[in-house]
Write a protein that holds these residues in place. Structure first.
Motif, PDB file in Angstrom:
ATOM      1  N   VAL A 111      33.821  50.909  45.143  1.00  0.00           N
ATOM      2  CA  VAL A 111      34.644  50.468  44.026  1.00  0.00           C
ATOM      3  C   VAL A 111      34.050  51.004  42.735  1.00  0.00           C
ATOM      4  O   VAL A 111      32.839  51.157  42.604  1.00  0.00           O
ATOM      5  N   ASN A 112      34.894  51.331  41.812  1.00  0.00           N
ATOM      6  CA  ASN A 112      34.466  51.828  40.521  1.00  0.00           C
ATOM      7  C   ASN A 112      34.834  50.785  39.477  1.00  0.00           C
ATOM      8  O   ASN A 112      35.984  50.683  39.068  1.00  0.00           O
ATOM      9  N   PRO A 113      33.846  49.974  39.057  1.00  0.00           N
ATOM     10  CA  PRO A 113      34.167  48.876  38.160  1.00  0.00           C
ATOM     11  C   PRO A 113      34.741  49.347  36.826  1.00  0.00           C
ATOM     12  O   PRO A 113      35.442  48.590  36.153  1.00  0.00           O
ATOM     13  N   GLY A 114      34.492  50.613  36.470  1.00  0.00           N
ATOM     14  CA  GLY A 114      34.952  51.112  35.178  1.00  0.00           C
ATOM     15  C   GLY A 114      36.440  51.333  35.114  1.00  0.00           C
ATOM     16  O   GLY A 114      37.025  51.315  34.031  1.00  0.00           O
ATOM     17  N   ASN A 115      37.085  51.586  36.231  1.00  0.00           N
ATOM     18  CA  ASN A 115      38.513  51.900  36.142  1.00  0.00           C
ATOM     19  C   ASN A 115      39.398  50.947  36.949  1.00  0.00           C
ATOM     20  O   ASN A 115      40.554  51.245  37.223  1.00  0.00           O
ATOM     21  N   ILE A 116      38.853  49.796  37.321  1.00  0.00           N
ATOM     22  CA  ILE A 116      39.706  48.766  37.906  1.00  0.00           C
ATOM     23  C   ILE A 116      39.891  47.679  36.839  1.00  0.00           C
ATOM     24  O   ILE A 116      38.924  47.062  36.395  1.00  0.00           O
ATOM     25  N   LYS A 117      41.133  47.516  36.408  1.00  0.00           N
ATOM     26  CA  LYS A 117      41.417  46.569  35.325  1.00  0.00           C
ATOM     27  C   LYS A 117      41.043  45.151  35.738  1.00  0.00           C
ATOM     28  O   LYS A 117      41.285  44.743  36.862  1.00  0.00           O
ATOM     29  N   LYS A 118      40.444  44.419  34.813  1.00  0.00           N
ATOM     30  CA  LYS A 118      40.035  43.037  35.070  1.00  0.00           C
ATOM     31  C   LYS A 118      39.194  42.936  36.344  1.00  0.00           C
ATOM     32  O   LYS A 118      39.333  42.015  37.142  1.00  0.00           O
ATOM     33  N   PHE A 119      38.340  43.941  36.531  1.00  0.00           N
ATOM     34  CA  PHE A 119      37.519  43.973  37.741  1.00  0.00           C
ATOM     35  C   PHE A 119      36.733  42.668  37.902  1.00  0.00           C
ATOM     36  O   PHE A 119      36.616  42.120  38.992  1.00  0.00           O
ATOM     37  N   ASP A 120      36.212  42.193  36.763  1.00  0.00           N
ATOM     38  CA  ASP A 120      35.348  41.012  36.823  1.00  0.00           C
ATOM     39  C   ASP A 120      36.061  39.821  37.478  1.00  0.00           C
ATOM     40  O   ASP A 120      35.451  39.045  38.212  1.00  0.00           O
ATOM     41  N   ASP A 121      37.384  39.709  37.218  1.00  0.00           N
ATOM     42  CA  ASP A 121      38.144  38.589  37.792  1.00  0.00           C
ATOM     43  C   ASP A 121      38.385  38.765  39.288  1.00  0.00           C
ATOM     44  O   ASP A 121      38.693  37.815  39.993  1.00  0.00           O
ATOM     45  N   LYS A 122      38.285  40.021  39.741  1.00  0.00           N
ATOM     46  CA  LYS A 122      38.602  40.310  41.151  1.00  0.00           C
ATOM     47  C   LYS A 122      37.376  40.188  42.052  1.00  0.00           C
ATOM     48  O   LYS A 122      37.508  40.187  43.277  1.00  0.00           O
ATOM     49  N   VAL A 123      36.198  40.130  41.436  1.00  0.00           N
ATOM     50  CA  VAL A 123      34.975  40.221  42.230  1.00  0.00           C
ATOM     51  C   VAL A 123      34.886  39.127  43.286  1.00  0.00           C
ATOM     52  O   VAL A 123      34.532  39.394  44.442  1.00  0.00           O
ATOM     53  N   ALA A 124      35.230  37.888  42.898  1.00  0.00           N
ATOM     54  CA  ALA A 124      35.102  36.768  43.841  1.00  0.00           C
ATOM     55  C   ALA A 124      35.917  37.030  45.102  1.00  0.00           C
ATOM     56  O   ALA A 124      35.432  36.860  46.225  1.00  0.00           O
ATOM     57  N   GLU A 125      37.150  37.496  44.885  1.00  0.00           N
ATOM     58  CA  GLU A 125      38.041  37.738  46.016  1.00  0.00           C
ATOM     59  C   GLU A 125      37.546  38.903  46.887  1.00  0.00           C
ATOM     60  O   GLU A 125      37.589  38.842  48.113  1.00  0.00           O
ATOM     61  N   ILE A 126      37.065  39.961  46.216  1.00  0.00           N
ATOM     62  CA  ILE A 126      36.536  41.111  46.966  1.00  0.00           C
ATOM     63  C   ILE A 126      35.310  40.685  47.768  1.00  0.00           C
ATOM     64  O   ILE A 126      35.176  41.016  48.957  1.00  0.00           O
ATOM     65  N   ALA A 127      34.431  39.924  47.126  1.00  0.00           N
ATOM     66  CA  ALA A 127      33.208  39.477  47.798  1.00  0.00           C
ATOM     67  C   ALA A 127      33.548  38.661  49.037  1.00  0.00           C
ATOM     68  O   ALA A 127      32.942  38.831  50.095  1.00  0.00           O
ATOM     69  N   ARG A 128      34.543  37.785  48.915  1.00  0.00           N
ATOM     70  CA  ARG A 128      34.916  36.923  50.042  1.00  0.00           C
ATOM     71  C   ARG A 128      35.476  37.757  51.188  1.00  0.00           C
ATOM     72  O   ARG A 128      35.064  37.617  52.338  1.00  0.00           O
ATOM     73  N   ALA A 129      36.391  38.646  50.862  1.00  0.00           N
ATOM     74  CA  ALA A 129      37.015  39.472  51.913  1.00  0.00           C
ATOM     75  C   ALA A 129      35.980  40.365  52.593  1.00  0.00           C
ATOM     76  O   ALA A 129      35.961  40.500  53.826  1.00  0.00           O
ATOM     77  N   ALA A 130      35.111  40.989  51.796  1.00  0.00           N
ATOM     78  CA  ALA A 130      34.095  41.889  52.364  1.00  0.00           C
ATOM     79  C   ALA A 130      33.128  41.101  53.230  1.00  0.00           C
ATOM     80  O   ALA A 130      32.747  41.540  54.324  1.00  0.00           O
ATOM     81  N   ASN A 131      32.748  39.940  52.751  1.00  0.00           N
ATOM     82  CA  ASN A 131      31.819  39.107  53.514  1.00  0.00           C
ATOM     83  C   ASN A 131      32.427  38.684  54.847  1.00  0.00           C
ATOM     84  O   ASN A 131      31.781  38.780  55.895  1.00  0.00           O
ATOM     85  N   ASP A 132      33.671  38.257  54.814  1.00  0.00           N
ATOM     86  CA  ASP A 132      34.342  37.815  56.047  1.00  0.00           C
ATOM     87  C   ASP A 132      34.445  38.947  57.066  1.00  0.00           C
ATOM     88  O   ASP A 132      34.350  38.716  58.271  1.00  0.00           O
ATOM     89  N   ALA A 133      34.647  40.164  56.583  1.00  0.00           N
ATOM     90  CA  ALA A 133      34.853  41.295  57.497  1.00  0.00           C
ATOM     91  C   ALA A 133      33.554  42.019  57.835  1.00  0.00           C
ATOM     92  O   ALA A 133      33.551  42.931  58.664  1.00  0.00           O
TER      93      ALA A 133
END
Ligand code: SF4
Length: 367
Positions: A111-133
């Motif tokens: 993931v490129n945090p610089g070009n994903i809009k509102k990346f900071d808000d998405k981190v929790a969801e990404i972390a959960r999905a990545a962790n589960d998988a």
């Protein structure tokens, strides 16, 4: 007898945490891995898998594929399943493809945090999905797409700016209890890049993925990457590497492996010790060295072959090698393990060296 001591390295590896990218361990307990990226359209599944097979055969450990559209995302499950090496999906702009790549069974997502809009808000969801998988992440900060807030603060992509972006994103993932990530802070200038990684290495025990981004065509890109990786790996910094070349990706893998071999971070395979030739040379050293390299390129055992133009350093180097030739007077003295085994006319030098190399390889029992 005593087992041979491992060859010396310039510095011990910097201690980093261990993560898994599919079956490949990344971190200081594991060897530095070599990565590349496919250049095929990801939607062209057959071509992509064919290129991955070529990269695997060349020694690539981990491969990255671009995923810019939904059609690419739809191709990921088959590619991830059929690839012989772990697949990392490369995601910019659209977080929905991060989730698609995780669902597709990719070993990791960049993931490129610089070009994903509102990346900071998405981190929790990404972390959960990545962790589960069980999917790992690369936080890939890039000078060309640095977070606008940091660009404004620093004026340009300085080492400090790249590191601040990376450390911020790392802290967000860690706040959500997710630690299975590595970080890259790429820049096209080796000096800026090296400084950024040095600073980043001081800030945490994250495994680091090294890259000089947009390093250029093969000649310039090879040198930029080798100097930058050399500066870092010689301090023990770097857990995975990717050489970026405007050239077929198999070339990136070959260069990456050669950099690691040069630093004794991988076992040296074929090593040609050939002289530059000079006014004393009595044979065509360039052609000889090229023909021997070409003839032995598929050898899988370590072998040091000396190709020397005359008798000044010739016999000395030829003796130090497993196999060698020292030329003079239109003839070649062929050395094996320090002994002259025969003298052959110039036009039989290459053929004799290749024969002897294959014999040594066969005797070593590996081939
Ligand atoms: Fe010149 Fe002989 Fe040295 Fe080759 S080995 S560079 S030919 S002196």
């Amino acid at each position: 007898g005593m087992p041979a001591a491992p060859p010396p390295v310039l510095a011990p590896r910097r201690k980093t945490r261990q993560i898994k990218v599919g079956s490949v361990g990344v971190g200081s307990d594991h060897q530095v891995s070599v990565q590349s990226m496919t250049t095929t359209q990801t939607t062209d599944i057959n071509s992509t898998l064919q290129q991955i097979a070529e990269l695997t055969a060349a020694g690539c450990d981990i491969v990255r594929v671009a995923c810019p559209t939904q059609d690419d995302a739809d191709a990921l499950p088959i590619i991830a399943k059929k690839s012989q090496i772990p697949v990392i999906a490369d995601i910019h702009f659209q977080p929905k493809y991060v989730f698609a790549a995780i669902d597709a069974g990719c070993a990791a997502v960049r993931v490129n945090p610089g070009n994903i809009k509102k990346f900071d808000d998405k981190v929790a969801e990404i972390a959960r999905a990545a962790n589960d998988a069980g999917t790992s992440i690369r936080i890939g900060v890039n000078a060309g797409s640095l977070d606008r807030r940091l660009l404004e603060k620093y004026g340009k992509a300085t080492p400090e700016a790249l590191v601040e972006s990376a450390v911020w994103e790392a802290s967000l993932f860690e706040e959500h209890g997710f630690r299975d990530f590595k970080i890259s802070v790429k820049h096209n200038d080796p000096v800026v890049m090296v400084r950024a990684y040095e600073l980043l290495a001081e800030r945490g025990d994250w495994p680091l993925h090294l890259g000089v981004t947009e390093a250029g065509p093969a000649f310039q890109g090879t040198i930029k990457s080798a100097t930058a990786f050399g500066a870092l790996l010689s301090q023990g910094i770097g857990d995975t590497i990717r050489v970026s070349l405007s050239a077929p990706p198999v070339e990136e893998v070959k260069v990456g492996l050669q950099i690691l071999q040069s630093l004794n971070l991988r076992e040296r395979k074929l090593e040609i010790v050939s002289c530059p030739s000079c006014g004393r040379a009595q044979v065509d050293v360039y052609t000889l060295a090229e023909e021997v390299t070409e003839g032995l390129k598929d050898l899988t055992v370590p072998l040091r072959v000396a190709v020397m133009g005359c008798v000044v350093n010739g016999p000395g180097e030829a003796r130090e090698a497993d196999l060698g030739v020292a030329s003079g007077n239109g003839k070649g003295q062929i050395f094996v393990k320090g002994e002259v085994i025969k003298t052959v006319p110039e036009d039989q030098i290459v053929e004799t060296l290749l024969q002897e190399a294959r014999r040594i390889a066969a005797e070593s029992g590996i081939e």
